[in-house]
Motif scaffolding. Structure first.
Motif, PDB file in Angstrom:
ATOM      1  N   VAL A   6       2.605   8.800   7.874  1.00 22.58           N
ATOM      2  CA  VAL A   6       1.339   9.522   8.037  1.00 22.58           C
ATOM      3  C   VAL A   6       0.275   8.592   8.606  1.00 22.58           C
ATOM      4  O   VAL A   6      -0.403   8.925   9.587  1.00 22.58           O
ATOM      5  N   PHE A   7       0.132   7.404   8.022  1.00 25.63           N
ATOM      6  CA  PHE A   7      -0.920   6.515   8.493  1.00 25.63           C
ATOM      7  C   PHE A   7      -0.577   5.868   9.833  1.00 25.63           C
ATOM      8  O   PHE A   7      -1.483   5.544  10.605  1.00 25.63           O
ATOM      9  N   LEU A   8       0.705   5.744  10.148  1.00 25.58           N
ATOM     10  CA  LEU A   8       1.079   5.307  11.491  1.00 25.58           C
ATOM     11  C   LEU A   8       0.646   6.367  12.507  1.00 25.58           C
ATOM     12  O   LEU A   8       0.087   6.052  13.557  1.00 25.58           O
ATOM     13  N   GLU A   9       0.868   7.628  12.142  1.00 26.78           N
ATOM     14  CA  GLU A   9       0.441   8.709  13.026  1.00 26.78           C
ATOM     15  C   GLU A   9      -1.085   8.748  13.143  1.00 26.78           C
ATOM     16  O   GLU A   9      -1.615   9.012  14.225  1.00 26.78           O
ATOM     17  N   VAL A  10      -1.792   8.502  12.068  1.00 23.80           N
ATOM     18  CA  VAL A  10      -3.261   8.454  12.128  1.00 23.80           C
ATOM     19  C   VAL A  10      -3.682   7.374  13.120  1.00 23.80           C
ATOM     20  O   VAL A  10      -4.560   7.597  13.960  1.00 23.80           O
ATOM     21  N   TRP A  11      -3.060   6.215  13.049  1.00 22.86           N
ATOM     22  CA  TRP A  11      -3.414   5.116  13.947  1.00 22.86           C
ATOM     23  C   TRP A  11      -3.091   5.467  15.407  1.00 22.86           C
ATOM     24  O   TRP A  11      -3.884   5.244  16.299  1.00 22.86           O
ATOM     25  N   GLN A  12      -1.907   6.044  15.611  1.00 25.33           N
ATOM     26  CA  GLN A  12      -1.453   6.299  16.977  1.00 25.33           C
ATOM     27  C   GLN A  12      -2.050   7.555  17.597  1.00 25.33           C
ATOM     28  O   GLN A  12      -2.243   7.622  18.803  1.00 25.33           O
ATOM     29  N   ARG A  13      -2.324   8.573  16.768  1.00 27.67           N
ATOM     30  CA  ARG A  13      -2.683   9.862  17.333  1.00 27.67           C
ATOM     31  C   ARG A  13      -3.996  10.427  16.804  1.00 27.67           C
ATOM     32  O   ARG A  13      -4.214  11.624  16.857  1.00 27.67           O
ATOM     33  N   SER A  14      -4.871   9.596  16.289  1.00 25.50           N
ATOM     34  CA  SER A  14      -6.132  10.114  15.755  1.00 25.50           C
ATOM     35  C   SER A  14      -7.024  10.683  16.852  1.00 25.50           C
ATOM     36  O   SER A  14      -7.979  11.388  16.566  1.00 25.50           O
ATOM     37  N   GLY A  15      -6.692  10.413  18.093  1.00 25.37           N
ATOM     38  CA  GLY A  15      -7.425  11.023  19.198  1.00 25.37           C
ATOM     39  C   GLY A  15      -7.280  12.536  19.207  1.00 25.37           C
ATOM     40  O   GLY A  15      -8.109  13.254  19.774  1.00 25.37           O
ATOM     41  N   ALA A  16      -6.245  13.040  18.541  1.00 23.38           N
ATOM     42  CA  ALA A  16      -6.041  14.489  18.448  1.00 23.38           C
ATOM     43  C   ALA A  16      -6.997  15.124  17.444  1.00 23.38           C
ATOM     44  O   ALA A  16      -7.162  16.342  17.425  1.00 23.38           O
ATOM     45  N   PHE A  17      -7.626  14.309  16.599  1.00 23.59           N
ATOM     46  CA  PHE A  17      -8.582  14.830  15.614  1.00 23.59           C
ATOM     47  C   PHE A  17      -9.845  15.288  16.318  1.00 23.59           C
ATOM     48  O   PHE A  17     -10.428  14.562  17.111  1.00 23.59           O
ATOM     49  N   ASP A  18     -10.254  16.513  16.014  1.00 19.63           N
ATOM     50  CA  ASP A  18     -11.481  17.075  16.583  1.00 19.63           C
ATOM     51  C   ASP A  18     -12.395  17.490  15.435  1.00 19.63           C
ATOM     52  O   ASP A  18     -12.117  18.478  14.750  1.00 19.63           O
ATOM     53  N   PRO A  19     -13.478  16.754  15.195  1.00 17.33           N
ATOM     54  CA  PRO A  19     -14.374  17.078  14.080  1.00 17.33           C
ATOM     55  C   PRO A  19     -14.972  18.475  14.178  1.00 17.33           C
ATOM     56  O   PRO A  19     -15.379  19.047  13.173  1.00 17.33           O
ATOM     57  N   ALA A  20     -14.988  19.039  15.371  1.00 17.51           N
ATOM     58  CA  ALA A  20     -15.524  20.394  15.532  1.00 17.51           C
ATOM     59  C   ALA A  20     -14.576  21.438  14.962  1.00 17.51           C
ATOM     60  O   ALA A  20     -14.985  22.547  14.636  1.00 17.51           O
ATOM     61  N   LYS A  21     -13.303  21.081  14.835  1.00 16.47           N
ATOM     62  CA  LYS A  21     -12.302  22.036  14.347  1.00 16.47           C
ATOM     63  C   LYS A  21     -12.041  21.926  12.847  1.00 16.47           C
ATOM     64  O   LYS A  21     -11.406  22.801  12.269  1.00 16.47           O
ATOM     65  N   GLY A  22     -12.468  20.843  12.224  1.00 15.38           N
ATOM     66  CA  GLY A  22     -12.230  20.707  10.787  1.00 15.38           C
ATOM     67  C   GLY A  22     -12.596  19.317  10.299  1.00 15.38           C
ATOM     68  O   GLY A  22     -12.898  18.414  11.086  1.00 15.38           O
ATOM     69  N   SER A  23     -12.527  19.157   8.991  1.00 20.90           N
ATOM     70  CA  SER A  23     -12.909  17.895   8.372  1.00 20.90           C
ATOM     71  C   SER A  23     -11.794  16.861   8.479  1.00 20.90           C
ATOM     72  O   SER A  23     -10.634  17.192   8.720  1.00 20.90           O
ATOM     73  N   ALA A  24     -12.161  15.626   8.251  1.00 17.63           N
ATOM     74  CA  ALA A  24     -11.178  14.547   8.222  1.00 17.63           C
ATOM     75  C   ALA A  24     -10.195  14.783   7.085  1.00 17.63           C
ATOM     76  O   ALA A  24      -8.992  14.546   7.227  1.00 17.63           O
ATOM     77  N   ARG A  25     -10.702  15.258   5.954  1.00 16.38           N
ATOM     78  CA  ARG A  25      -9.833  15.541   4.809  1.00 16.38           C
ATOM     79  C   ARG A  25      -8.768  16.555   5.183  1.00 16.38           C
ATOM     80  O   ARG A  25      -7.584  16.360   4.914  1.00 16.38           O
ATOM     81  N   ALA A  26      -9.170  17.630   5.842  1.00 19.37           N
ATOM     82  CA  ALA A  26      -8.210  18.657   6.243  1.00 19.37           C
ATOM     83  C   ALA A  26      -7.183  18.087   7.218  1.00 19.37           C
ATOM     84  O   ALA A  26      -5.986  18.393   7.124  1.00 19.37           O
TER      85      ALA A  26
END
Length: 180
Positions: free
Chosen positions: A53-73
């Protein structure tokens, strides 16, 4: 403008900020590990899933969009998906390894069927109780969070969390008793 500190940190992680990654890990690894353990059960496999999970966070956190949801989600969704994938992969491996059917006594089979029916009834009742009770009950019983942690996550008073859990369980009991 992003107001959630964890969302700001994830955006920084997407830019390669190691310190932001360390802060996200320190803040969320314990909670995410609890969630994964509740799904995977096996501690060693849960640790592997946490690492993934945290490897994916490091590698693919660019996919996170704060406009679509929270970091927790975002983090919880990643963890749930990885944990469920691991359970499915483990089950598939067990199914492949089971070359010969195991003979069971009738009582064992009946007990397994009854457990599955009860588990399905509980999942159905949980789905029917509605929000905010559903998410609060899930956090309390599926992730192992304390009432105080849930209050912090949901940003509500501790008494509200306790009321939601009590009321949610009462609704579930009513639904389950109505189905029998």
């Amino acid at each position: 403008m992003i107001t959630d500190i964890d969302s700001v940190l994830l955006v920084k992680v997407a830019r390669g900020d190691r310190e932001a990654f360390a802060r996200i890990y320190d803040t969320w690894s314990g909670r995410i590990f609890s969630l994964i353990c509740s799904i995977v059960v096996d501690r060693a496999q849960s640790e592997e899933v946490l690492q993934e999970v945290f490897l994916e966070v490091w590698q693919r956190s660019g996919a996170f969009d704060p406009a679509k949801g929270s970091a927790r989600a975002y983090l919880v969704t990643l963890a749930r998906r990885r944990a469920i994938d691991r359970v499915r992969a483990s089950q598939a491996a067990r199914d492949r390894d089971a070359a010969q059917p195991v003979e069971r006594e009738f009582d064992e089979t009946l007990a397994e069927v009854e457990e599955r029916i009860v588990a399905q009834d509980v999942r159905t009742a949980l789905a029917k109780i509605g929000e905010p009770h559903k998410s609060t009950v899930e956090l309390a019983f599926l992730t192992g969070y304390t009432h105080a942690q849930i209050a912090d996550l949901q940003q509500v008073p501790l008494g509200t969390v306790k009321s939601r859990i009590r009321d949610g369980l009462a609704k579930m009991k009513s639904i389950l008793e109505g189905e029998r």
